[in-house]
Design a protein around this motif. Structure first.
Motif, PDB file in Angstrom:
ATOM      1  N   MET A   1       4.086  -6.285  -0.057  1.00  0.00           N
ATOM      2  CA  MET A   1       2.986  -5.901  -0.936  1.00  0.00           C
ATOM      3  C   MET A   1       1.952  -5.014  -0.264  1.00  0.00           C
ATOM      4  O   MET A   1       1.072  -4.495  -0.914  1.00  0.00           O
ATOM      5  CB  MET A   1       2.286  -7.150  -1.483  1.00  0.00           C
ATOM      6  N   ASN A   2       2.032  -4.835   1.043  1.00  0.00           N
ATOM      7  CA  ASN A   2       1.074  -3.962   1.688  1.00  0.00           C
ATOM      8  C   ASN A   2       1.130  -2.555   1.127  1.00  0.00           C
ATOM      9  O   ASN A   2       0.140  -1.851   1.123  1.00  0.00           O
ATOM     10  CB  ASN A   2       1.305  -3.931   3.199  1.00  0.00           C
ATOM     11  N   ALA A   3       2.275  -2.131   0.640  1.00  0.00           N
ATOM     12  CA  ALA A   3       2.389  -0.796   0.053  1.00  0.00           C
ATOM     13  C   ALA A   3       1.499  -0.676  -1.179  1.00  0.00           C
ATOM     14  O   ALA A   3       0.872   0.360  -1.389  1.00  0.00           O
ATOM     15  CB  ALA A   3       3.842  -0.498  -0.301  1.00  0.00           C
ATOM     16  N   PHE A   4       1.437  -1.720  -1.984  1.00  0.00           N
ATOM     17  CA  PHE A   4       0.574  -1.692  -3.156  1.00  0.00           C
ATOM     18  C   PHE A   4      -0.896  -1.585  -2.753  1.00  0.00           C
ATOM     19  O   PHE A   4      -1.641  -0.791  -3.314  1.00  0.00           O
ATOM     20  CB  PHE A   4       0.787  -2.943  -4.018  1.00  0.00           C
ATOM     21  N   ARG A   5      -1.277  -2.375  -1.789  1.00  0.00           N
ATOM     22  CA  ARG A   5      -2.674  -2.329  -1.330  1.00  0.00           C
ATOM     23  C   ARG A   5      -2.976  -0.990  -0.671  1.00  0.00           C
ATOM     24  O   ARG A   5      -4.039  -0.403  -0.889  1.00  0.00           O
ATOM     25  CB  ARG A   5      -2.959  -3.475  -0.369  1.00  0.00           C
ATOM     26  N   LEU A   6      -2.052  -0.523   0.132  1.00  0.00           N
ATOM     27  CA  LEU A   6      -2.219   0.757   0.799  1.00  0.00           C
ATOM     28  C   LEU A   6      -2.460   1.876  -0.209  1.00  0.00           C
ATOM     29  O   LEU A   6      -3.406   2.649  -0.077  1.00  0.00           O
ATOM     30  CB  LEU A   6      -0.975   1.061   1.642  1.00  0.00           C
ATOM     31  N   LEU A   7      -1.649   1.931  -1.243  1.00  0.00           N
ATOM     32  CA  LEU A   7      -1.819   2.967  -2.258  1.00  0.00           C
ATOM     33  C   LEU A   7      -3.131   2.809  -3.017  1.00  0.00           C
ATOM     34  O   LEU A   7      -3.804   3.794  -3.316  1.00  0.00           O
ATOM     35  CB  LEU A   7      -0.639   2.944  -3.224  1.00  0.00           C
ATOM     36  N   ARG A   8      -3.494   1.578  -3.311  1.00  0.00           N
ATOM     37  CA  ARG A   8      -4.763   1.343  -4.019  1.00  0.00           C
ATOM     38  C   ARG A   8      -5.938   1.821  -3.180  1.00  0.00           C
ATOM     39  O   ARG A   8      -6.823   2.534  -3.655  1.00  0.00           O
ATOM     40  CB  ARG A   8      -4.912  -0.147  -4.348  1.00  0.00           C
ATOM     41  N   LEU A   9      -5.936   1.456  -1.898  1.00  0.00           N
ATOM     42  CA  LEU A   9      -7.048   1.841  -1.022  1.00  0.00           C
ATOM     43  C   LEU A   9      -7.088   3.345  -0.787  1.00  0.00           C
ATOM     44  O   LEU A   9      -8.168   3.933  -0.747  1.00  0.00           O
ATOM     45  CB  LEU A   9      -6.945   1.102   0.312  1.00  0.00           C
ATOM     46  N   CYS A  10      -5.934   3.959  -0.638  1.00  0.00           N
ATOM     47  CA  CYS A  10      -5.886   5.409  -0.424  1.00  0.00           C
ATOM     48  C   CYS A  10      -6.371   6.183  -1.639  1.00  0.00           C
ATOM     49  O   CYS A  10      -6.815   7.316  -1.516  1.00  0.00           O
ATOM     50  CB  CYS A  10      -4.480   5.843  -0.054  1.00  0.00           C
ATOM     51  N   ASN A  11      -6.278   5.559  -2.794  1.00  0.00           N
ATOM     52  CA  ASN A  11      -6.776   6.185  -4.020  1.00  0.00           C
ATOM     53  C   ASN A  11      -8.185   5.731  -4.352  1.00  0.00           C
ATOM     54  O   ASN A  11      -8.688   6.006  -5.435  1.00  0.00           O
ATOM     55  CB  ASN A  11      -5.824   5.895  -5.179  1.00  0.00           C
ATOM     56  N   ASP A  12      -8.787   5.008  -3.417  1.00  0.00           N
ATOM     57  CA  ASP A  12     -10.179   4.574  -3.540  1.00  0.00           C
ATOM     58  C   ASP A  12     -10.436   3.807  -4.843  1.00  0.00           C
ATOM     59  O   ASP A  12     -11.403   4.077  -5.555  1.00  0.00           O
ATOM     60  CB  ASP A  12     -11.115   5.778  -3.427  1.00  0.00           C
ATOM     61  N   LEU A  13      -9.537   2.872  -5.147  1.00  0.00           N
ATOM     62  CA  LEU A  13      -9.683   2.039  -6.339  1.00  0.00           C
ATOM     63  C   LEU A  13      -9.871   0.583  -5.940  1.00  0.00           C
ATOM     64  O   LEU A  13      -9.371   0.137  -4.915  1.00  0.00           O
ATOM     65  CB  LEU A  13      -8.442   2.152  -7.230  1.00  0.00           C
ATOM     66  N   THR A  14     -10.571  -0.135  -6.779  1.00  0.00           N
ATOM     67  CA  THR A  14     -10.745  -1.564  -6.562  1.00  0.00           C
ATOM     68  C   THR A  14      -9.610  -2.309  -7.265  1.00  0.00           C
ATOM     69  O   THR A  14      -8.902  -1.754  -8.113  1.00  0.00           O
ATOM     70  CB  THR A  14     -12.088  -2.062  -7.137  1.00  0.00           C
ATOM     71  N   VAL A  15      -9.475  -3.578  -6.921  1.00  0.00           N
ATOM     72  CA  VAL A  15      -8.489  -4.424  -7.588  1.00  0.00           C
ATOM     73  C   VAL A  15      -8.776  -4.461  -9.084  1.00  0.00           C
ATOM     74  O   VAL A  15      -7.859  -4.367  -9.907  1.00  0.00           O
ATOM     75  CB  VAL A  15      -8.502  -5.845  -6.985  1.00  0.00           C
ATOM     76  N   VAL A  16     -10.038  -4.564  -9.440  1.00  0.00           N
ATOM     77  CA  VAL A  16     -10.424  -4.635 -10.856  1.00  0.00           C
ATOM     78  C   VAL A  16     -10.042  -3.348 -11.589  1.00  0.00           C
ATOM     79  O   VAL A  16      -9.523  -3.395 -12.710  1.00  0.00           O
ATOM     80  CB  VAL A  16     -11.940  -4.936 -11.000  1.00  0.00           C
ATOM     81  N   GLU A  17     -10.256  -2.209 -10.973  1.00  0.00           N
ATOM     82  CA  GLU A  17      -9.905  -0.937 -11.614  1.00  0.00           C
ATOM     83  C   GLU A  17      -8.394  -0.828 -11.839  1.00  0.00           C
ATOM     84  O   GLU A  17      -7.950  -0.397 -12.910  1.00  0.00           O
ATOM     85  CB  GLU A  17     -10.396   0.234 -10.760  1.00  0.00           C
ATOM     86  N   VAL A  18      -7.614  -1.226 -10.846  1.00  0.00           N
ATOM     87  CA  VAL A  18      -6.155  -1.195 -10.999  1.00  0.00           C
ATOM     88  C   VAL A  18      -5.723  -2.167 -12.089  1.00  0.00           C
ATOM     89  O   VAL A  18      -4.888  -1.843 -12.934  1.00  0.00           O
ATOM     90  CB  VAL A  18      -5.448  -1.510  -9.659  1.00  0.00           C
ATOM     91  N   ALA A  19      -6.304  -3.360 -12.072  1.00  0.00           N
ATOM     92  CA  ALA A  19      -5.957  -4.372 -13.079  1.00  0.00           C
ATOM     93  C   ALA A  19      -6.262  -3.869 -14.484  1.00  0.00           C
ATOM     94  O   ALA A  19      -5.447  -4.032 -15.407  1.00  0.00           O
ATOM     95  CB  ALA A  19      -6.704  -5.667 -12.797  1.00  0.00           C
ATOM     96  N   GLU A  20      -7.410  -3.257 -14.663  1.00  0.00           N
ATOM     97  CA  GLU A  20      -7.769  -2.727 -15.980  1.00  0.00           C
ATOM     98  C   GLU A  20      -6.810  -1.626 -16.414  1.00  0.00           C
ATOM     99  O   GLU A  20      -6.364  -1.606 -17.563  1.00  0.00           O
ATOM    100  CB  GLU A  20      -9.203  -2.193 -15.966  1.00  0.00           C
ATOM    101  N   GLU A  21      -6.490  -0.741 -15.501  1.00  0.00           N
ATOM    102  CA  GLU A  21      -5.589   0.366 -15.827  1.00  0.00           C
ATOM    103  C   GLU A  21      -4.198  -0.133 -16.188  1.00  0.00           C
ATOM    104  O   GLU A  21      -3.547   0.410 -17.074  1.00  0.00           O
ATOM    105  CB  GLU A  21      -5.510   1.332 -14.634  1.00  0.00           C
ATOM    106  N   MET A  22      -3.747  -1.183 -15.503  1.00  0.00           N
ATOM    107  CA  MET A  22      -2.407  -1.719 -15.746  1.00  0.00           C
ATOM    108  C   MET A  22      -2.402  -2.825 -16.801  1.00  0.00           C
ATOM    109  O   MET A  22      -1.349  -3.358 -17.121  1.00  0.00           O
ATOM    110  CB  MET A  22      -1.811  -2.232 -14.440  1.00  0.00           C
TER     111      MET A  22
END
Length: 99
Positions: free
Chosen positions: A11-32
């Protein structure tokens, strides 16, 4: 579906991509359209995302599923080296292997 951490998708790949795109967990959750806790569980390796969620995640970050697999393969390759101190180093190694 909870899984043991050692058997979980890397799962580090998911976190890595989220952080590299400067998004929070909440922003990703809302988008998905998922809960923030579900995203956290994926990143920590407590849950294995279904294929449709993996595809949705890849669409969010404009990458292919194959690219996500390559990122994970590179991370797996380096997991036994000295611990990485930051996601930037992990990203650099991953990108260098993809080039």
């Amino acid at each position: 579906m909870k899984t043991k951490k050692k058997e979980a998708y890397n799962m580090n790949a998911f976190r890595l991509l989220r952080l590299c795109n400067d998004l929070t967990v909440v922003e990703v959750a809302e988008e998905m359209q998922l809960s923030p806790q579900y995203i956290r569980d994926i990143e920590r390796g407590y849950r294995y995302p279904a294929q449709d969620k993996i595809v949705k995640f890849c669409e969010l970050f404009n990458i292919s599923v194959e690219t996500l697999d390559e990122i994970q393969n590179c991370q797996e390759k380096y997991k036994n080296e000295q611990p990485l101190k930051s996601y930037q180093k992990m990203l650099m190694r991953t990108l260098m292997n993809l080039l």
